[in-house]
Design a protein around this motif. Structure first.
Motif, short mmCIF file in Angstrom:
data_model
loop_
_atom_site.label_atom_id
_atom_site.label_comp_id
_atom_site.label_asym_id
_atom_site.label_seq_id
_atom_site.Cartn_x
_atom_site.Cartn_y
_atom_site.Cartn_z
N PHE A 655 0.89 -1.24 -0.01
CA PHE A 655 -0.04 0.04 0.05
C PHE A 655 0.99 1.30 0.24
N LYS A 656 2.11 1.32 0.65
CA LYS A 656 2.80 2.53 0.92
C LYS A 656 3.35 2.78 -0.41
N LYS A 657 3.91 1.68 -1.11
CA LYS A 657 4.63 1.75 -2.49
C LYS A 657 3.53 2.36 -3.40
N LEU A 658 2.38 1.86 -3.25
CA LEU A 658 1.44 2.19 -4.42
C LEU A 658 0.83 3.51 -4.44
N TYR A 659 0.46 3.86 -2.97
CA TYR A 659 -0.17 4.89 -2.71
C TYR A 659 0.49 5.83 -1.79
N PRO A 660 1.67 6.61 -2.28
CA PRO A 660 2.41 7.24 -0.91
C PRO A 660 1.78 8.48 -0.80
N LYS A 661 0.87 8.84 -1.38
CA LYS A 661 0.21 10.24 -0.93
C LYS A 661 -1.25 10.20 -0.51
N SER A 662 -1.51 8.86 -0.25
CA SER A 662 -2.87 8.32 0.20
C SER A 662 -3.13 9.19 1.78
N GLU A 663 -4.38 9.53 1.74
CA GLU A 663 -4.92 10.13 3.39
C GLU A 663 -4.93 9.02 4.20
N LEU A 664 -4.73 7.65 3.75
CA LEU A 664 -4.89 6.52 4.88
C LEU A 664 -3.52 6.16 5.22
N ASN A 665 -2.62 6.95 4.97
CA ASN A 665 -1.06 6.38 5.17
C ASN A 665 -0.93 6.62 6.64
N GLU A 666 -1.65 7.61 7.14
CA GLU A 666 -1.39 7.71 8.86
C GLU A 666 -1.85 6.50 9.53
N SER A 667 -3.08 6.18 8.90
CA SER A 667 -3.68 5.02 9.78
C SER A 667 -2.80 3.75 9.56
N VAL A 668 -2.16 3.76 8.10
CA VAL A 668 -1.51 2.25 7.93
C VAL A 668 -0.21 2.31 8.89
N ASP A 669 0.35 3.71 9.04
CA ASP A 669 1.63 3.67 9.94
C ASP A 669 1.19 3.30 11.11
N TRP A 670 0.01 3.58 11.68
CA TRP A 670 -0.32 3.24 13.19
C TRP A 670 -0.71 1.68 13.39
N LEU A 671 -1.42 1.25 12.40
CA LEU A 671 -1.44 -0.28 12.33
C LEU A 671 -0.24 -1.10 12.13
N VAL A 672 0.78 -0.49 11.37
CA VAL A 672 2.06 -1.19 11.33
C VAL A 672 2.92 -1.27 12.43
N GLN A 673 2.63 0.09 13.38
CA GLN A 673 3.61 0.01 14.44
C GLN A 673 2.88 -0.78 15.62
N ASN A 674 1.40 -0.87 15.51
CA ASN A 674 0.74 -1.72 16.56
C ASN A 674 1.15 -3.08 16.46
N ILE A 675 1.28 -3.43 15.01
CA ILE A 675 1.69 -4.97 14.83
C ILE A 675 2.74 -5.32 15.31
N LYS A 676 4.15 -4.21 15.00
CA LYS A 676 5.10 -4.35 15.66
C LYS A 676 5.70 -4.57 17.08
N SER A 677 4.53 -3.63 17.64
CA SER A 677 4.40 -3.67 19.12
C SER A 677 3.83 -4.72 19.83
N ASN A 678 3.44 -5.65 18.78
CA ASN A 678 2.51 -6.86 19.56
C ASN A 678 1.11 -6.33 20.33
N GLY A 679 0.69 -5.29 19.54
CA GLY A 679 -0.66 -5.02 20.17
C GLY A 679 -0.48 -3.80 21.16
N LYS A 680 0.71 -3.42 21.72
CA LYS A 680 1.01 -2.44 22.85
C LYS A 680 0.39 -1.07 22.51
N LEU A 681 0.38 -0.60 21.37
CA LEU A 681 -0.30 0.73 20.96
C LEU A 681 -1.93 0.65 21.21
#
Length: 693
Positions: A655-681
């Protein structure tokens, strides 16, 4: 029809009028494209289907009655030749229809009372029957009550016979269970005794089938009694295939050279003495001298010329390796009759099917031929799934004889002029014409013959490889015309089933599944279109029809209303699924329907299906403005609902590669960080929300 397009809001007063709830059933209530619908069509539908008025079941049945009538008229308009086929079909079907009327509606349903008798009894004893049901729902119960009233002495004897023998002082009681059992036994007697009695009454007899003599059978099937093909061969045997290969590598070996190799290197002691000579070997038999079965040998030697050497072949029996030299072929020979007499007699007695001329007489009536082998063949044609055997043949003959007996009796008592027979005939006509029409629609060919032949020469039947060219024309045509969106959607919805093949590599496998969906949708479109364009004339004020589907746009508006306004997720799913199938050739419609179905699956909490549909959407229509929403939704479902975090990370990375200017990128970043934190976020966020509350 997959979706109900027609409903009737009131039926009771329409179907039955008059004091006895029967009324004039030949009253015309509607015309569909000029084709009449009568009260008796409703009455028949209710009785056979045991359908209760003012129910959803009745609304669906009524919808089917109107829409199928529309389809019937369209079919006859497009294919006038169906009329002649229908006329021929009706001649062969008449006995069957009369048998149904006699058995199902006269003897079993009415217990051999006339409709007028039962109606009169019903009017006199209406207080015995529920007011909530129509007469047609109660007719069998009315017959039960009339039979019980007319056979009180027999009922008392029956009750006495079935009394409680454990209590000799117990009073004989005629309970509801006893009455029900009494009538049930009577019905079983009817089933058991009527058929044989009618066969005897009308002197209808099956003829004994005369089998041919063994000599005649042998002459007709001579090709079955021949010796198998074979070859005269030499061989060289070894335990090591590579060592054996070296003996022949780069050498052009004649018989003399082959014998020299065999006598020097063969590891088969018995044939080595004879310079590798094996002799005559027969297809289907193990080779002598301990060689055993070498099945591929016969396949390969059949392609070689005399004097040729085979490749290295492995014996299934011993696991050892062989090279064969073909000296000559041994042709099959005809076995004389005396040699195979017992085999012929055994096969004649147990043959899978009779072999009779189409004019062979199978059943007589008063000594005159009435049923011939051609009638059995016609039954097989009408039931292509029936296995042709002596047993099935005998069953068909017995069934045809019984139908003749029941139909003869039905004519004798006037059932061929009954309202029920008329209604059944009309239903049968509609069923048969629709069957012919459906076969036409599903097997239509719209591609030039030379293109079909070229495709078949290149790849055979793309869906059913065993079929001949003539049998494959419809599938070949579908290969050329199947919409790309259906093919891609089928692949990407179940991509894991096709991997590691890419879409292009898996096309033929995808087609095997997609072409069935194509045909189903094609037929559904014919059904909906025929109703959507039908001219309906109503002659009863209390019939209300649902809107006809005149266009895909109208259908989409209705489906969208079900989802967004009526909030009926299940009906919305059925509507959008049907729209996608029917209008798959309109890419914009298929795209819209797929996106909506993905949302609906998510609302239904069918999360795996939802993520599949979202994936199919953005892979099939990557340039759609909704593609990034579909990809984000899929990633969200994968992590939040299915807990497939590795898969979700891959989707978000893409998604980040295909849609670098998407309004959804902020949400994508948060979901990625949450996954990497094992749900801590997410946990921290929930705690913060709870604290603020």
């Amino acid at each position: 029809m997959k979706k109900g397009l027609l409903a009737f809001l009131s039926f009771c007063t329409l179907v039955f009028t008059g004091c006895n709830s029967i009324g004039e059933k030949d009253t015309l209530v509607a015309r569909v494209n000029g084709e009449p619908i009568y009260k008796e069509d409703y009455a028949f539908m209710m009785r056979v289907g045991n359908i209760v008025p003012n129910t959803e079941q009745m609304r669906k049945a009524s919808g089917s009655l109107f829409s199928r009538k529309a389809l019937y008229t369209v079919a006859l308009q497009k294919y006038p030749e169906f009329k002649d086929q229908l006329a021929a079909h009706n001649v062969s079907l008449e006995n069957y229809l009369l048998t149904f009327i006699y058995q199902r509606l006269y003897s079993m349903d009415r217990l051999m009372y006339s409709d007028d008798e039962l109606a009169f009894y019903y009017d006199k004893h209406r207080d015995q029957f529920p007011d909530s049901l129509a007469y047609m729902n109660l007719r069998d119960k009315v017959a039960d009550a009339k039979y019980i009233e007319a056979n009180q002495d027999s009922l008392r004897a029956y009750a006495f016979q079935h009394r409680n023998l454990a209590d000799s002082t117990a009073e004989v009681k005629i309970t509801d269970d006893i009455k029900e059992s009494f009538v049930s036994d009577h019905r079983q007697r009817i089933v058991r005794e009527t058929g044989p009695a009618l066969l005897k009454k009308y002197n209808i007899q099956e003829t004994e089938i005369q089998l041919p003599s063994a000599e005649v059978y042998y002459e007709k099937h001579k090709n079955k009694y021949t010796t198998p093909n074979g070859f005269v061969v030499y061989h060289v045997e070894a335990a090591d295939s590579s060592a054996l290969a070296k003996r022949f590598k780069g050498k052009k070996v004649d018989l003399k050279g082959f014998m020299k190799i065999a006598s020097k290197f063969s590891e088969n002691k018995e044939t080595k003495k004879a310079k590798g000579y094996v002799g005559k070997v027969i297809l289907g038999h193990p080779l002598p001298y301990g060689i055993g079965f070498v099945s591929n040998m016969f396949i390969e030697l059949d392609t070689l010329a005399d004097g040729a050497v085979s490749s290295i072949l492995k014996s299934e029996s011993t696991g050892r390796f062989h090279v064969f030299y073909r000296v000559s072929a041994v042709a099959s020979e005809q076995k004389p009759f005396d040699r195979v007499r017992k085999t012929v007699e055994r096969e004649l007695a147990t043959s899978a099917n009779y072999e009779l001329d189409s004019s062979y007489v199978l059943v007589t009536k008063n000594g005159e031929p009435v049923i011939r082998e051609k009638d059995v063949l016609a039954a097989y044609e009408d039931n292509p799934m029936m296995i042709r055997s002596r047993r099935s043949h005998d069953q068909v003959v017995s069934s045809l004889a019984l139908q003749l007996a029941f139909a003869t009796e039905a004519r004798e008592i006037g059932l061929d002029h009954s309202w029920e027979y008329r209604a059944l005939q009309r239903q049968s006509d509609v069923d048969y014409v629709i069957k012919l029409y459906r076969n036409k629609v599903l097997s239509q060919v719209s591609v030039p013959e030379d293109s079909l032949k070229a495709l078949y020469d290149r790849m055979g039947n793309p869906a059913q490889p065993t079929l001949s060219y003539e049998q494959s024309r419809a599938e070949l045509s579908d290969w050329f015309t199947i919409p790309e969106n259906l093919m891609k959607r089928t692949y990407y919805y179940a991509e894991e089933d096709y991997l590691p093949k890419t879409y292009e590599q898996a096309k033929q496998n995808v087609f095997e599944s997609a072409f069935l969906k194509l045909r189903s949708g094609r037929w559904d479109r014919e059904v909906v279109s025929s109703w959507g364009t039908a001219k309906v004339d109503l002659f009863a004020d209390n019939i209300t029809l649902m809107p006809q589907e005149a266009s895909p746009e109208q259908a989409m508006r209705a489906a969208d209303s079900l989802y967004t306004q009526a909030k009926n997720v299940e009906k919305a799913y059925l509507a959008w699924d049907g729209i996608r199938d029917r209008y798959v050739d309109i890419d914009s419609v298929a795209k819209k329907a797929t996106f909506e179905l993905a949302h609906i699956f998510s609302d239904r909490e069918n999360f795996n299906e939802a993520q599949r549909e979202y994936k199919a959407f953005y892979r099939t229509w990557p340039d759609s403005p909704d593609a990034e929403k579909a990809m984000f939704s899929r990633g969200f479902i994968l992590t939040e609902n299915l807990h497939l975090n590795d898969e979700a990370l891959k989707v978000f990375d893409e998604f980040k590669k295909l849609y670098p200017k998407s309004e959804l990128n902020e949400s994508v970043d948060w979901l990625v960080q949450n996954i990497k934190s094992n749900g801590k976020l997410a946990d921290d966020l929930m705690k913060k929300i709870e604290a603020e509350e």
